[in-house]
Motif scaffolding. Structure first.
Motif, PDB file in Angstrom:
ATOM      1  N   ASP A  42       0.789  -1.693  -0.035  1.00 19.42           N
ATOM      2  CA  ASP A  42       0.015   0.717  -0.046  1.00 19.42           C
ATOM      3  C   ASP A  42       0.670   1.679  -0.032  1.00 19.42           C
ATOM      4  O   ASP A  42      -0.015   2.380   0.178  1.00 19.42           O
ATOM      5  N   ALA A  43       1.916   1.344  -0.235  1.00 20.06           N
ATOM      6  CA  ALA A  43       2.706   2.768  -0.601  1.00 20.06           C
ATOM      7  C   ALA A  43       3.009   3.441  -1.873  1.00 20.06           C
ATOM      8  O   ALA A  43       3.498   4.453  -1.941  1.00 20.06           O
ATOM      9  N   HIS A  44       2.490   2.421  -2.685  1.00 15.52           N
ATOM     10  CA  HIS A  44       2.668   2.552  -4.350  1.00 15.52           C
ATOM     11  C   HIS A  44       1.272   2.309  -5.056  1.00 15.52           C
ATOM     12  O   HIS A  44       0.660   1.457  -4.820  1.00 15.52           O
ATOM     13  N   PRO A  62      11.057  12.757  -9.867  1.00 17.02           N
ATOM     14  CA  PRO A  62      11.908  11.353  -9.541  1.00 17.02           C
ATOM     15  C   PRO A  62      11.885  10.814  -8.129  1.00 17.02           C
ATOM     16  O   PRO A  62      11.428  10.008  -8.299  1.00 17.02           O
ATOM     17  N   ASP A  63      11.755  10.886  -7.516  1.00 11.66           N
ATOM     18  CA  ASP A  63      11.694  11.192  -5.524  1.00 11.66           C
ATOM     19  C   ASP A  63       9.947  10.057  -6.007  1.00 11.66           C
ATOM     20  O   ASP A  63       9.237   9.762  -4.689  1.00 11.66           O
ATOM     21  N   VAL A  64       9.227  10.913  -6.599  1.00  9.47           N
ATOM     22  CA  VAL A  64       7.874  10.774  -6.434  1.00  9.47           C
ATOM     23  C   VAL A  64       7.255   9.703  -7.590  1.00  9.47           C
ATOM     24  O   VAL A  64       5.962   8.743  -7.391  1.00  9.47           O
ATOM     25  N   TYR A  65       7.280   9.976  -8.291  1.00 14.76           N
ATOM     26  CA  TYR A  65       6.516   8.549  -9.654  1.00 14.76           C
ATOM     27  C   TYR A  65       8.018   8.033 -10.886  1.00 14.76           C
ATOM     28  O   TYR A  65       8.803   8.963 -10.502  1.00 14.76           O
ATOM     29  N   ALA A  66       7.734   7.210 -11.156  1.00 21.58           N
ATOM     30  CA  ALA A  66       8.607   6.403 -11.941  1.00 21.58           C
ATOM     31  C   ALA A  66       7.157   5.594 -13.391  1.00 21.58           C
ATOM     32  O   ALA A  66       6.672   5.236 -13.017  1.00 21.58           O
ATOM     33  N   ARG A  73       9.862  -3.950 -22.169  1.00 22.09           N
ATOM     34  CA  ARG A  73       8.791  -3.149 -24.118  1.00 22.09           C
ATOM     35  C   ARG A  73       7.417  -3.005 -23.548  1.00 22.09           C
ATOM     36  O   ARG A  73       7.171  -1.703 -24.358  1.00 22.09           O
ATOM     37  N   ILE A  74       7.124  -3.516 -23.115  1.00 23.22           N
ATOM     38  CA  ILE A  74       5.330  -2.582 -22.974  1.00 23.22           C
ATOM     39  C   ILE A  74       4.995  -2.049 -21.946  1.00 23.22           C
ATOM     40  O   ILE A  74       5.246  -2.568 -20.051  1.00 23.22           O
ATOM     41  N   PHE A  75       4.844  -0.615 -22.255  1.00 22.85           N
ATOM     42  CA  PHE A  75       4.410  -0.164 -20.864  1.00 22.85           C
ATOM     43  C   PHE A  75       2.716   0.108 -20.380  1.00 22.85           C
ATOM     44  O   PHE A  75       2.097  -0.114 -20.998  1.00 22.85           O
ATOM     45  N   VAL A  76       3.316   0.221 -18.761  1.00 22.08           N
ATOM     46  CA  VAL A  76       1.869  -0.034 -18.386  1.00 22.08           C
ATOM     47  C   VAL A  76       0.972   0.756 -17.835  1.00 22.08           C
ATOM     48  O   VAL A  76       0.516   1.188 -17.623  1.00 22.08           O
ATOM     49  N   GLY A  77       1.874   2.276 -17.189  1.00 22.54           N
ATOM     50  CA  GLY A  77       1.411   2.837 -16.451  1.00 22.54           C
ATOM     51  C   GLY A  77       2.796   3.956 -15.379  1.00 22.54           C
ATOM     52  O   GLY A  77       3.907   3.767 -15.686  1.00 22.54           O
ATOM     53  N   LEU A  78       1.901   4.770 -14.878  1.00 22.19           N
ATOM     54  CA  LEU A  78       2.906   5.626 -13.640  1.00 22.19           C
ATOM     55  C   LEU A  78       2.252   4.890 -12.270  1.00 22.19           C
ATOM     56  O   LEU A  78       1.884   5.176 -11.969  1.00 22.19           O
ATOM     57  N   ARG A  79       4.394   4.632 -11.367  1.00 23.43           N
ATOM     58  CA  ARG A  79       3.841   3.964 -10.557  1.00 23.43           C
ATOM     59  C   ARG A  79       4.380   5.357  -9.446  1.00 23.43           C
ATOM     60  O   ARG A  79       5.127   6.725  -9.459  1.00 23.43           O
ATOM     61  N   VAL A  80       2.789   5.721  -8.451  1.00 17.71           N
ATOM     62  CA  VAL A  80       2.732   6.900  -7.269  1.00 17.71           C
ATOM     63  C   VAL A  80       3.334   6.434  -6.371  1.00 17.71           C
ATOM     64  O   VAL A  80       2.818   5.812  -5.558  1.00 17.71           O
ATOM     65  N   ASP A  81       4.777   7.298  -5.303  1.00 17.87           N
ATOM     66  CA  ASP A  81       5.060   7.112  -3.869  1.00 17.87           C
ATOM     67  C   ASP A  81       3.796   7.472  -3.724  1.00 17.87           C
ATOM     68  O   ASP A  81       3.675   9.118  -2.879  1.00 17.87           O
ATOM     69  N   LEU A  82       2.959   7.013  -2.851  1.00 18.41           N
ATOM     70  CA  LEU A  82       1.312   7.653  -1.627  1.00 18.41           C
ATOM     71  C   LEU A  82       1.935   8.551  -0.786  1.00 18.41           C
ATOM     72  O   LEU A  82       1.071   9.300  -0.457  1.00 18.41           O
ATOM     73  N   VAL A  85       2.498  12.072  -3.253  1.00 19.29           N
ATOM     74  CA  VAL A  85       1.499  12.779  -4.044  1.00 19.29           C
ATOM     75  C   VAL A  85       1.031  13.753  -2.558  1.00 19.29           C
ATOM     76  O   VAL A  85       0.672  12.991  -2.688  1.00 19.29           O
ATOM     77  N   THR A  86       0.473  14.600  -3.803  1.00 22.95           N
ATOM     78  CA  THR A  86      -1.016  15.336  -2.886  1.00 22.95           C
ATOM     79  C   THR A  86      -2.285  14.614  -2.870  1.00 22.95           C
ATOM     80  O   THR A  86      -1.813  14.074  -4.220  1.00 22.95           O
ATOM     81  N   GLU A  87      -2.630  14.856  -2.418  1.00 18.02           N
ATOM     82  CA  GLU A  87      -4.380  15.082  -2.268  1.00 18.02           C
ATOM     83  C   GLU A  87      -4.858  15.622  -3.898  1.00 18.02           C
ATOM     84  O   GLU A  87      -5.150  14.482  -4.832  1.00 18.02           O
ATOM     85  N   LYS A  88      -4.613  16.027  -4.132  1.00 20.11           N
ATOM     86  CA  LYS A  88      -4.739  17.083  -5.142  1.00 20.11           C
ATOM     87  C   LYS A  88      -4.270  16.189  -7.087  1.00 20.11           C
ATOM     88  O   LYS A  88      -5.116  16.252  -7.829  1.00 20.11           O
ATOM     89  N   ARG A  89      -3.121  16.423  -6.926  1.00 21.50           N
ATOM     90  CA  ARG A  89      -2.256  15.765  -7.817  1.00 21.50           C
ATOM     91  C   ARG A  89      -2.916  14.117  -7.981  1.00 21.50           C
ATOM     92  O   ARG A  89      -2.962  14.037  -9.183  1.00 21.50           O
ATOM     93  N   MET A  90      -3.028  13.205  -7.281  1.00 29.36           N
ATOM     94  CA  MET A  90      -3.443  11.803  -7.204  1.00 29.36           C
ATOM     95  C   MET A  90      -4.630  11.935  -7.687  1.00 29.36           C
ATOM     96  O   MET A  90      -5.345  11.400  -8.645  1.00 29.36           O
ATOM     97  N   GLN A  91      -5.969  12.977  -6.850  1.00 28.69           N
ATOM     98  CA  GLN A  91      -6.764  12.572  -7.722  1.00 28.69           C
ATOM     99  C   GLN A  91      -7.156  13.244  -9.439  1.00 28.69           C
ATOM    100  O   GLN A  91      -7.315  12.594 -10.137  1.00 28.69           O
ATOM    101  N   GLU A  92      -5.799  14.301 -10.040  1.00 29.75           N
ATOM    102  CA  GLU A  92      -5.767  14.160 -11.642  1.00 29.75           C
ATOM    103  C   GLU A  92      -5.653  13.418 -11.998  1.00 29.75           C
ATOM    104  O   GLU A  92      -6.027  12.807 -13.074  1.00 29.75           O
TER     105      GLU A  92
END
Length: 113
Positions: A42-44, A62-66, A73-82, A85-92
């Motif tokens: 539950d950290a990311h 890079p300290d927040v996202y990866a 080879r296959i793009f999956v998404g963005l890893r977010v350090d919970l 990250v701010t609430e507003k940015r996570m909602q976005e």
């Protein structure tokens, strides 16, 4: 720190989102396409935003996202350090992932409201 309850509230506020486990971890889908899920511990979270958005976010903070790739080879998404990250940015990010995965007609209906 962003919690599962926060991500759930952001995701479930969007049209046609359902909560469905992803490899036994909490996940959220639209049109049976994954848009966000928690990682073990539950950290990311992984949000399925577009590749360009993920690349930009990871380069700028890079300290927040990866970027997440499967088999390098296959793009999956963005890893977010919970914890970072701010609430507003996570909602976005959840909304951007929804827009990336939802059917175009659903996005158009949502935008016309």
């Amino acid at each position: 720190m962003i919690r599962l309850a926060d991500i759930r509230s952001y995701a479930m506020a969007l049209p046609d989102v359902v909560e469905k486990p992803h490899f036994r971890l909490p996940g959220f889908r639209v049109a049976d396409k994954l848009l966000a899920h928690l990682e073990k511990g539950d950290a990311h979270a992984i949000v399925c935003v577009g590749q360009a958005e993920a690349e930009t976010a990871a380069a700028e903070q890079p300290d927040v996202y990866a970027e997440v790739w499967r088999n390098g080879r296959i793009f999956v998404g963005l890893r977010v350090d919970l914890a970072k990250v701010t609430e507003k940015r996570m909602q976005e990010l959840v909304e951007h992932a929804w827009r990336n995965r939802a059917p175009k007609r659903l996005v158009a209906e949502y935008d016309s409201r």
